[in-house]
Design a protein around this motif. Structure first.
Motif, PDB file in Angstrom:
ATOM      1  N   ALA A 138      40.629  48.228  33.646  1.00 33.73           N
ATOM      2  CA  ALA A 138      39.552  48.226  32.656  1.00 33.73           C
ATOM      3  C   ALA A 138      39.258  46.831  32.128  1.00 33.73           C
ATOM      4  O   ALA A 138      38.137  46.553  31.668  1.00 33.73           O
ATOM      5  N   GLU A 139      40.246  45.949  32.188  1.00 29.09           N
ATOM      6  CA  GLU A 139      40.084  44.603  31.640  1.00 29.09           C
ATOM      7  C   GLU A 139      39.706  43.562  32.686  1.00 29.09           C
ATOM      8  O   GLU A 139      38.993  42.596  32.376  1.00 29.09           O
ATOM      9  N   VAL A 140      40.204  43.717  33.920  1.00 30.96           N
ATOM     10  CA  VAL A 140      39.950  42.703  34.950  1.00 30.96           C
ATOM     11  C   VAL A 140      39.442  43.350  36.239  1.00 30.96           C
ATOM     12  O   VAL A 140      39.995  43.142  37.321  1.00 30.96           O
ATOM     13  N   PRO A 141      38.365  44.133  36.168  1.00 29.76           N
ATOM     14  CA  PRO A 141      37.881  44.802  37.389  1.00 29.76           C
ATOM     15  C   PRO A 141      37.480  43.823  38.480  1.00 29.76           C
ATOM     16  O   PRO A 141      37.614  44.119  39.673  1.00 29.76           O
ATOM     17  N   GLU A 142      36.994  42.643  38.065  1.00 33.11           N
ATOM     18  CA  GLU A 142      36.571  41.661  39.070  1.00 33.11           C
ATOM     19  C   GLU A 142      37.748  41.166  39.896  1.00 33.11           C
ATOM     20  O   GLU A 142      37.594  40.814  41.076  1.00 33.11           O
ATOM     21  N   ARG A 143      38.936  41.144  39.321  1.00 32.66           N
ATOM     22  CA  ARG A 143      40.129  40.697  40.044  1.00 32.66           C
ATOM     23  C   ARG A 143      40.445  41.655  41.202  1.00 32.66           C
ATOM     24  O   ARG A 143      40.913  41.227  42.262  1.00 32.66           O
ATOM     25  N   TYR A 144      40.203  42.931  40.995  1.00 32.46           N
ATOM     26  CA  TYR A 144      40.453  43.925  42.033  1.00 32.46           C
ATOM     27  C   TYR A 144      39.553  43.675  43.238  1.00 32.46           C
ATOM     28  O   TYR A 144      39.980  43.839  44.389  1.00 32.46           O
ATOM     29  N   ARG A 145      38.329  43.293  42.971  1.00 35.92           N
ATOM     30  CA  ARG A 145      37.410  43.018  44.075  1.00 35.92           C
ATOM     31  C   ARG A 145      37.717  41.674  44.725  1.00 35.92           C
ATOM     32  O   ARG A 145      37.689  41.545  45.943  1.00 35.92           O
ATOM     33  N   GLU A 146      38.045  40.668  43.906  1.00 31.42           N
ATOM     34  CA  GLU A 146      38.286  39.322  44.433  1.00 31.42           C
ATOM     35  C   GLU A 146      39.461  39.283  45.404  1.00 31.42           C
ATOM     36  O   GLU A 146      39.456  38.509  46.359  1.00 31.42           O
ATOM     37  N   ARG A 147      40.458  40.113  45.168  1.00 35.74           N
ATOM     38  CA  ARG A 147      41.656  40.044  45.999  1.00 35.74           C
ATOM     39  C   ARG A 147      41.663  41.018  47.169  1.00 35.74           C
ATOM     40  O   ARG A 147      42.541  40.930  48.030  1.00 35.74           O
ATOM     41  N   SER A 148      40.742  41.961  47.207  1.00 35.61           N
ATOM     42  CA  SER A 148      40.793  43.005  48.228  1.00 35.61           C
ATOM     43  C   SER A 148      40.337  42.492  49.585  1.00 35.61           C
ATOM     44  O   SER A 148      39.229  41.957  49.711  1.00 35.61           O
TER      45      SER A 148
END
Length: 666
Positions: free
Chosen positions: A567-577
């Motif tokens: 909920a706080e760092v959704p962009e991190r999930y996309r950046e690392r996938s």
């Protein structure tokens, strides 16, 4: 005298079929009277597990014929799937969880009857599942962890400790199962009953924590009717991981906690009068060693209490040993033997300690230590050399330097062959192995999968990247919110370190891994240019999907600590996938997936393959019917190994006519 041949071309008697036939290891040892029992793999029988008993006269035989398969699916990774006890008449009684339907069964192996069901079937979600049974013959019941699905989603689940009648009355009646705890805790382990039968203790934890992050030991009084009352927490916290608890005969609790930075043995004495807790005593503090490990399965045991007051312990830093600890003096004496890795299972019988262990020159075997004499011997699944040991790899325990000067532990296996050596001036190709978990480690043992490559002239380096266990909590927590960064950097540091020192060919580096290791492999291929190719097995490829319903309940919030709160760092999930960085992917790869995998489902692979469609990247996708998370069938293991070797051969320009050519699409 050895002849010269290019690395990777060497002939080897260790073929994929031989390797597959030796896949797996014995697990879950226990004693039934004066007998020792355990489970062991049967790759040629569809990958089932067998329950085996060793009689007092030394003879060994299977307890359950095919197709019975004692294996639990609670939290999908399972745990202790059986319990047995001697009876005055009719021989021993055993209860076990049968893998296909997850029902609890009872069986008298010396009697004429087939196993009979003790629990009902539920068609809702994943059904009713059981693990870590504790037999109480005097009460006529077995206490277990019950995992019950309440809806169709993999996270629609509750877990409690429950009592099941041994008379079979609950086989068709869910109401006959007596629940002993409520489901306010998301996860629980099996109950441990005190020697006087008056108290019970168990371990509990809740999302988003994993059991290596924070757990709590709970205790209750046991009524005459067998109910739990006065439940209260005793020890543990959100930042303290307790992974095992047992009652001593004096009424104290011995447990393993990492409150001091390492998993260590401690003792706690509940005050029976006031209900107060006297501060725990560290029994092995100051050694900078682990006396426990990650609780990936329910009911794992790193220590056992002996009747003479001593404690059998599995301990070590990186490698592990079996030792006997005197809790009064702190003296610790290790068993004599070659073993460098002990599985998380121990049983005791009088002065004997039984475990499962392996070494760089032996596969996992059932080992007995007689503490009265100090003598050790193998009593089950004895190692037998499948080929001349000259083909076995010889490991080097190494420490590499990573970013910011951090230490990285690894086991390096150079190519080894009794009759071949590489040409002068040629360096061998190397494959970096990223273990699963990622909260896990690489054991220092004889692994024919490693030998499959090293005997052909391809080196292997197993990396215990930051986040691995066996080196203390600080090393383990290097991966907090850094998954896809620290693991990738550490593997690359080892690979490049081998190349820079002249051990490996810089242009012929590969990486492979399964599950979390599959993630690290895919992330390494999309985020670095270190590797020429990679073998990705049952991986995580899309963090957003995995965090929003594409995995099972146990790990459904694991990424909260590995990556950060979604909920706080959704962009991190996309950046690392890796699925979102296929534009950076140029290296050939093979993708290996079980179609029945509830942990890393095939949809992740399908999404990744769709993202590279038409990009001209050489690749192959092998999907296996009937396989889940990790391959267990002999034919699957064989095909996967041959595909991996063919990928390396094609990428590195090696002629390997002895394996089927893997068809790489573009």
């Amino acid at each position: 005298m050895a002849s010269t041949a290019a690395y990777g071309t060497w002939p080897s008697p260790i073929d994929a079929a031989l390797t597959a036939s030796h896949d797996g290891r014995p697990e879950f040892v226990g004693t039934v009277g004066d007998e020792v029992w355990w489970t062991e793999p049967r790759p040629a029988e569809g990958g089932r597990r067998a329950l085996v008993r060793r009689r007092a006269d030394g003879t060994t035989r299977s307890v359950l014929p095919e197709p019975w398969n004692p294996r639990s699916r609670v939290i999908e990774y399972g745990g202790v799937p059986w319990a047995g006890a001697p009876r005055e008449e009719g021989g021993p009684l055993v209860v076990f969880i049968h893998f296909p339907d997850q029902r609890l069964y009872a069986y008298a192996p010396d009697g004429p009857d087939e196993p009979w069901p003790l629990t009902p079937v539920s068609d809702l979600g994943g059904g009713l599942r059981w693990v870590d049974p504790q037999l109480h013959l005097a009460r006529g019941e077995v206490w277990c962890v019950l995992e019950e699905f309440t809806g169709e989603s993999p996270t629609d689940v509750r877990r409690v400790i429950a009592a099941v009648p041994l008379d079979g009355s609950a086989a068709d009646d869910r109401g006959a199962v007596r629940e002993l705890t409520d489901d306010r805790n998301r996860f629980v382990t099996g109950p441990r009953l005190s020697h006087d039968g008056r108290r019970v203790a168990w371990i509990a934890w809740d999302h988003p924590r994993m059991p290596w992050d924070g757990t709590v030991v709970k205790m209750a009084e046991v009524t005459e009717e067998g109910y739990f009352t006065g439940v209260r927490p005793l020890v543990g916290d959100v930042d303290e991981s307790v992974v095992q608890v047992e009652w001593d005969r004096d009424g104290s609790l011995v447990f393993v906690s990492d409150v001091g930075g390492w998993w260590e043995l401690q003792r706690l004495r509940p005050d029976a009068v006031a209900g107060a807790v006297v501060p725990s005593n560290r029994l092995c503090g100051g050694r900078s060693e682990e006396f426990g490990g990650p609780m990936w399965k329910i009911g794992l045991r790193w220590f056992q209490l002996l009747d003479n007051g001593l404690i059998a312990v599995i301990h070590g830093r990186g490698t592990t040993a079996l030792g006997v600890l005197d809790p009064e003096t702190g003296e610790l004496v290790d068993a004599v033997g070659p073993w460098t890795a002990w599985a998380e299972t121990l049983a005791v019988q009088d002065t004997r300690v039984i475990g499962v262990a392996a070494s760089p020159h032996t596969s996992y075997e059932v080992v007995e230590l007689d503490t009265a004499t100090g003598h050790t011997r193998t009593i089950g699944v004895p190692h037998q050399d499948a080929v001349d040991p000259a083909y076995h790899p010889e490991p080097l325990i190494r420490t590499f330097t990573g970013p910011a000067g951090r230490e990285i532990h690894a086991h390096v296996y150079p190519p080894r062959h009794p009759e071949r050596t590489g040409p002068d001036g040629e360096l061998p190709p190397y494959v970096i192995w990223a273990h699963g978990g990622p909260t896990g480690r690489s054991p220092l043992v004889l692994d024919l999968e490693i030998a499959y490559f090293t005997s052909r002239g391809i080196g292997v380096a197993e990396v215990d990247y930051g986040g691995s266990t066996g080196y203390g909590r600080a090393y383990r927590e290097r991966l907090r919110e850094q998954w896809g960064v620290v693991d990738v950097e550490d593997c690359a540091a080892v690979a490049l370190g081998l190349a820079e020192e002249g051990t490996a060919d810089r242009d012929r580096l590969a990486i492979r891994g399964g599950s979390a290791g599959g993630w690290t492999t895919a992330a390494s291929l999309t985020l670095t240019d270190v590797y020429a190719c990679g073998a990705i097995s049952y991986p995580i490829l899309d963090l957003e999907g995995w965090a929003t319903g594409e995995t099972h309940d146990f790990e459904s919030q694991y990424l909260e600590s590995l990556v950060g709160p979604y909920a706080e760092v959704p962009e991190r999930y996309r950046e690392r996938s890796p699925v979102h960085h296929t534009d950076r992917l140029t290296a050939p790869f093979v993708l290996l997936q079980g179609l029945d995998d509830p942990i890393c489902p095939p949809v992740q692979c399908e999404r990744f393959l769709a993202a590279i469609e038409g990009r001209g990247i050489p690749h192959a996708y092998l999907a296996f019917e009937g396989e889940g998370h990790g391959f267990r069938r002999a034919d699957t293991v064989r095909r996967a190994l041959e595909a991996e070797l063919s990928l390396y051969a094609q990428t590195f320009g090696i002629d390997r006519p002895d394996v089927p050519r893997l068809e790489l699409k573009r």
